[in-house]
Design a protein around this motif. Sequence first.
Motif, PDB file in Angstrom:
ATOM      1  N   TYR A 159       0.813  -1.210   0.000  1.00  0.00           N
ATOM      2  CA  TYR A 159       0.000   0.000   0.000  1.00  0.00           C
ATOM      3  C   TYR A 159       0.855   1.272   0.000  1.00  0.00           C
ATOM      4  CZ  TYR A 159      -3.265  -3.611   1.267  1.00  0.00           C
ATOM      5  OH  TYR A 159      -3.995  -4.771   1.268  1.00  0.00           O
ATOM      6  N   VAL A 160       2.170   1.110  -0.197  1.00  0.00           N
ATOM      7  CA  VAL A 160       3.082   2.254  -0.187  1.00  0.00           C
ATOM      8  C   VAL A 160       3.114   2.927  -1.556  1.00  0.00           C
ATOM      9  CG1 VAL A 160       5.523   2.892  -0.076  1.00  0.00           C
ATOM     10  CG2 VAL A 160       4.535   1.404   1.689  1.00  0.00           C
ATOM     11  N   VAL A 161       3.085   4.255  -1.540  1.00  0.00           N
ATOM     12  CA  VAL A 161       3.284   5.045  -2.759  1.00  0.00           C
ATOM     13  C   VAL A 161       4.767   5.420  -2.794  1.00  0.00           C
ATOM     14  CG1 VAL A 161       2.704   7.151  -4.007  1.00  0.00           C
ATOM     15  CG2 VAL A 161       0.942   5.941  -2.679  1.00  0.00           C
ATOM     16  N   PRO A 162       5.518   4.989  -3.822  1.00  0.00           N
ATOM     17  CA  PRO A 162       6.960   5.284  -3.847  1.00  0.00           C
ATOM     18  C   PRO A 162       7.234   6.772  -4.023  1.00  0.00           C
ATOM     19  CG  PRO A 162       6.270   4.210  -5.882  1.00  0.00           C
ATOM     20  CD  PRO A 162       5.082   4.184  -4.974  1.00  0.00           C
ATOM     21  N   GLY A 163       8.479   7.151  -3.758  1.00  0.00           N
ATOM     22  CA  GLY A 163       8.905   8.550  -3.820  1.00  0.00           C
ATOM     23  C   GLY A 163       9.655   8.877  -2.560  1.00  0.00           C
ATOM     24  N   CYS A 164       9.124   9.800  -1.757  1.00  0.00           N
ATOM     25  CA  CYS A 164       9.667  10.061  -0.424  1.00  0.00           C
ATOM     26  C   CYS A 164       8.844   9.254   0.573  1.00  0.00           C
ATOM     27  CB  CYS A 164       9.598  11.554  -0.093  1.00  0.00           C
ATOM     28  SG  CYS A 164      10.198  11.953   1.571  1.00  0.00           S
ATOM     29  N   ILE A 165       9.485   8.271   1.218  1.00  0.00           N
ATOM     30  CA  ILE A 165       8.799   7.377   2.154  1.00  0.00           C
ATOM     31  C   ILE A 165       9.389   7.598   3.543  1.00  0.00           C
ATOM     32  CG2 ILE A 165       8.182   4.991   2.665  1.00  0.00           C
ATOM     33  CD1 ILE A 165       8.872   4.308  -0.258  1.00  0.00           C
ATOM     34  N   VAL A 166       8.522   7.915   4.491  1.00  0.00           N
ATOM     35  CA  VAL A 166       8.965   8.222   5.853  1.00  0.00           C
ATOM     36  C   VAL A 166       8.382   7.195   6.802  1.00  0.00           C
ATOM     37  CG1 VAL A 166       8.891   9.907   7.719  1.00  0.00           C
ATOM     38  CG2 VAL A 166       9.144  10.684   5.354  1.00  0.00           C
ATOM     39  N   GLU A 167       9.267   6.607   7.650  1.00  0.00           N
ATOM     40  CA  GLU A 167       8.759   5.748   8.717  1.00  0.00           C
ATOM     41  C   GLU A 167       8.960   6.449  10.050  1.00  0.00           C
ATOM     42  OE1 GLU A 167       9.053   1.380  10.878  1.00  0.00           O
ATOM     43  OE2 GLU A 167      10.712   2.039   9.608  1.00  0.00           O
ATOM     44  N   ILE A 168       7.887   6.546  10.815  1.00  0.00           N
ATOM     45  CA  ILE A 168       7.952   7.126  12.150  1.00  0.00           C
ATOM     46  C   ILE A 168       8.229   6.002  13.141  1.00  0.00           C
ATOM     47  CG2 ILE A 168       6.744   8.487  13.892  1.00  0.00           C
ATOM     48  CD1 ILE A 168       7.222   9.970  11.247  1.00  0.00           C
ATOM     49  N   GLY A 169       9.277   6.163  13.963  1.00  0.00           N
ATOM     50  CA  GLY A 169       9.627   5.144  14.940  1.00  0.00           C
ATOM     51  C   GLY A 169      10.138   3.869  14.295  1.00  0.00           C
TER      52      GLY A 169
ATOM     53  N   PHE B 201      11.682  -0.583  -2.914  1.00  0.00           N
ATOM     54  CA  PHE B 201      11.665   0.717  -3.604  1.00  0.00           C
ATOM     55  C   PHE B 201      13.076   1.329  -3.607  1.00  0.00           C
ATOM     56  CE2 PHE B 201       7.629   0.139  -1.272  1.00  0.00           C
ATOM     57  CZ  PHE B 201       6.751   0.014  -2.354  1.00  0.00           C
ATOM     58  N   PRO B 202      14.009   0.738  -4.332  1.00  0.00           N
ATOM     59  CA  PRO B 202      15.407   1.193  -4.289  1.00  0.00           C
ATOM     60  C   PRO B 202      15.608   2.621  -4.777  1.00  0.00           C
ATOM     61  CG  PRO B 202      15.062  -0.362  -6.095  1.00  0.00           C
ATOM     62  CD  PRO B 202      13.811  -0.385  -5.277  1.00  0.00           C
ATOM     63  N   ASP B 203      14.699   3.150  -5.582  1.00  0.00           N
ATOM     64  CA  ASP B 203      14.864   4.502  -6.118  1.00  0.00           C
ATOM     65  C   ASP B 203      14.185   5.564  -5.255  1.00  0.00           C
ATOM     66  OD1 ASP B 203      16.299   3.504  -8.296  1.00  0.00           O
ATOM     67  OD2 ASP B 203      14.466   3.130  -9.437  1.00  0.00           O
ATOM     68  N   SER B 204      13.541   5.145  -4.190  1.00  0.00           N
ATOM     69  CA  SER B 204      12.845   6.104  -3.318  1.00  0.00           C
ATOM     70  C   SER B 204      13.782   6.677  -2.270  1.00  0.00           C
ATOM     71  CB  SER B 204      11.655   5.424  -2.629  1.00  0.00           C
ATOM     72  OG  SER B 204      10.636   5.136  -3.550  1.00  0.00           O
TER      73      SER B 204
ATOM     74  N   PRO C 187      -0.705  15.338  -2.357  1.00  0.00           N
ATOM     75  CA  PRO C 187      -1.967  14.740  -2.814  1.00  0.00           C
ATOM     76  C   PRO C 187      -1.704  13.380  -3.454  1.00  0.00           C
ATOM     77  CG  PRO C 187      -1.872  17.057  -3.391  1.00  0.00           C
ATOM     78  CD  PRO C 187      -0.518  16.715  -2.858  1.00  0.00           C
ATOM     79  N   GLY C 188      -2.515  12.415  -3.068  1.00  0.00           N
ATOM     80  CA  GLY C 188      -2.303  11.042  -3.516  1.00  0.00           C
ATOM     81  C   GLY C 188      -1.399  10.255  -2.591  1.00  0.00           C
ATOM     82  N   GLY C 189      -0.806  10.941  -1.625  1.00  0.00           N
ATOM     83  CA  GLY C 189       0.047  10.269  -0.653  1.00  0.00           C
ATOM     84  C   GLY C 189      -0.767   9.520   0.382  1.00  0.00           C
ATOM     85  N   ARG C 190      -0.103   8.622   1.110  1.00  0.00           N
ATOM     86  CA  ARG C 190      -0.831   7.755   2.044  1.00  0.00           C
ATOM     87  C   ARG C 190      -0.154   7.689   3.411  1.00  0.00           C
ATOM     88  NH1 ARG C 190      -2.128   2.380  -1.719  1.00  0.00           N
ATOM     89  NH2 ARG C 190      -3.831   3.323  -2.943  1.00  0.00           N
TER      90      ARG C 190
END
Length: 906
Positions: free
Chosen positions: A636-646, A660-663, A753-756
């Motif tokens: 369910y991840v949208v690639p690009g800038c992906i942030v994990e909290i904790g 997602f090696p290019d993210s 927009p379109g981010g999750r």
Amino acid sequence: MDHSTSEIFFRLLRTEPAPHLRAWLEAALLLEDHTQITDLAQAFTWARVSESLVYEPAENWKDIVIAAGLIEHQSLELLEHVCSQTPDDAPERFLEELYWRERALDSLSTKTEDLFANHLISSADVLVATLSCLRDTRRCPHAIKLLELVPELEALTFHRADHITSEHEPSNSTKSLPILEHVVDRVLGRKLRGLELEDIEVFQREPTLTQLAFDAELTVFDNIRQMGLLPALRTTLMFLDFSKGGSDTARASWIADGIDLSVHNEASATILQRHGILRRFPRFRGSSSLEDLIIELVRAHGLTGQAIRGECSLMVFEHFLRWLRRSAPVMAHALGMDESGAIDAVIDLLHLVNLCDTAGVREGLYDDMLRIDFISLEMLLRRVARSDRDITQELLHFERYQSTENDALIGEREIVWLTHRLLRLRKGRINAGEPSELTSAAVRSMPIAVVRKMVDLMARCQFWYVEAATSALSPQSQLRILYSALINAERDPAVDTSTMFHITFLPLVRDLDRSDQPAAPYRVRLIEALLRRVDIVAIAEGAPALPDDVLGSFEVELGGRQSHAVRFEASVEAQALLTLLPAYEKKSSAAFHATLKTLCDLYGLRKDEFDRLANEDTYLDHMNAARSDKERMLDYVVPGCIVEIGPGGGVVLDLLEMRFPDSDIVGVDVSKLVVESLRLRGEAEKCGWRVIEADAFDLPKHLPPNSVNTVILCSVLHEIYSYVEREIDGVMRRFRLESVRDLLRACYATLAPGGRIVIRDGIMPVDDARIIEFIDPDGPEFFRLFQDQFEGRPICGEWLDEKRVRLGAADAMEFLYCYTWGPSSFPYEVREQYGVLPYEDYLSTILAWLSDGEHPPRAVKLPPGEFSYLQQGYIDGLAPKIRLYDGAFQAVDLPDSNALMVIEKT
């Protein structure tokens, strides 16, 4: 047939099958030279034994060799030692070792003491074989003869726990003699002998030094050989470390002679000089220049490595360089060359001494990079020795912190100098992945006056064992302990800090190097806790450097003239803690673990709220568990800038990088422990993700609005709900939905927009009656303790009998999923409420929170079995502990442990 020819013949014979050996022996019978016949017959016998050893276990090898009559000069103790150092699948290596030793001892002349002394240092083979006989000083005639010549060498056979440290490679021998094994087996037997044989496979067992670098070392070695200085090199290596050992009687005699044994290179050189040991060797008896050369090489050995490691400044070479300048004319005359050539010869000898000694510490330590460091420093020594300028000023110039420029620039250079010194002291930690920025930040956080004082004193201080003793500490704590030790030395009227002085950390090494003891991590944290309370500004103004403390105290002792020692002396209270904490850690009762956490909090032993101290690695392993379960979030991840909290231990970051090696993958955590651990691992494993230490509630300050494509919250929201306080009616309280709301709003604000937002967390089951039946005898006590200490809400339970309790499904879930982790995690899990709301209520509440604005949220529909499910780990973990029933005593499944919610920004 000479020695080398016979050895080559032996190797050839040993590699041939038996029929060829018989044919060669028959041909040898036709020879008229009986010496050759005898040598060939002996070689045949050795080869035949070699073939038989292949089919025998290693423990029988020495008996077979003795029965075959191959050994005349070597003792049983030596045979057992050589066997213990040989791989079980390499009998030919065992025989080869015995063979060259036997030939060397057979050729050793003992007719007169002078012949014996000269022959002793004629080759590495003879020197190693003879010194090895010290394993049997009572019965071996060669050992007796050696000790008649140099009784001081018996010191090599004494293990002194106060002087032997982890710098010595461990031995497999049943009778471990660490100093003898370092000097004889490795320094002389492996390193020097490898150079003499020009054989890199003898020199090293691990391919760390390349053939090109080894060939360059052979060039230096051959130059020394051509000058006739190899006997001086062999003798120097023989006497490097003997003052580390010695019987009580010998050491008492040395001390009575005014020799400070706490600095072993100085001590060894002084004993050589005062006892006239080298004059017992005819080769040096008529040459004071060679005698002085060996003494100064012994005195200076190891300093290069210490300077490279940051344990001392270049000022440590002041004495050696002054001697070299004075002695260069005499050395030049003795060697038949100019003074510049004599200086080169001496520094080449020092290089070979340090090469053999350093490479002998541990296989793989001396590699091409360390060799470059050695050569770079030696080039500087050559330059200073050849110059006519003041040696002190030259060395200070090369330290690169002195300047005549403005005060601000001087201060910056002093900061840089101290940072570089500390980086060298922490090289092992940094090579393992510790970010160098932590060290730089620690230095820059110190007042400039403290930095200047440290720079001034460290320029003249020689540290001993400081990396081994202090690198386990944080950079801040390491700076504090170094500063305190330096100030104590300066304040001691017995220590002249205007010239070179010593501080040894060897006692602290012994205090901390107890990894086999359960109290080891607590011991380090006690010291960390003590050092956090050290006020360096107050010390600079005259306060005691290392004051007594309820946890323990550092005592600085006078270890001899111009020498201090640093150790950790546990107070009565600290010793009680060191006994109590690891004992509680092993208890199966949750009550003990609750007390364990209380004690750690009381004495400030944890780094932050989430730090377990006694099992930090286990804690992060737990956070990394259920890898395959966490993978489902990635769909369910949208690639690009992906942030994990904790991000915890980083398993989700790893999964994201693979998928997602290019993210641009970013971990955000407020815990210093987690961030430091992730940075260390990320650098060591060259991971593509990055991590920042930040409060996720302030996420829009660190990541611009509309810049993030996906925010992942994996098992985070229930901790936010449980730990973050919010003011309600003027009172700060935990367990507030407002905390979850504010975090989600901060995350939503960064989404494009379109981010999750992808959420994986616990949910509260629909309430219904549940009955828990305990199989584990500790279960009822665990439940009562949980009921008493759970902080989320009151837990109601009705005991039906001594093993069964009735309660609501939501309360049952909270208890069971705390119970799963066991007593060691109880003090931490009891603080958290895992299920915040039932699934539908939770989802609709989140949508309502995020609805204000021009980009309203929508819930992404998930397939059945995906949005709410039970992890197998909970089933497996609880199966041997409990049985679960509904209110009618019908067996029921455990409640769902996890849920997925995906919120998209329209």
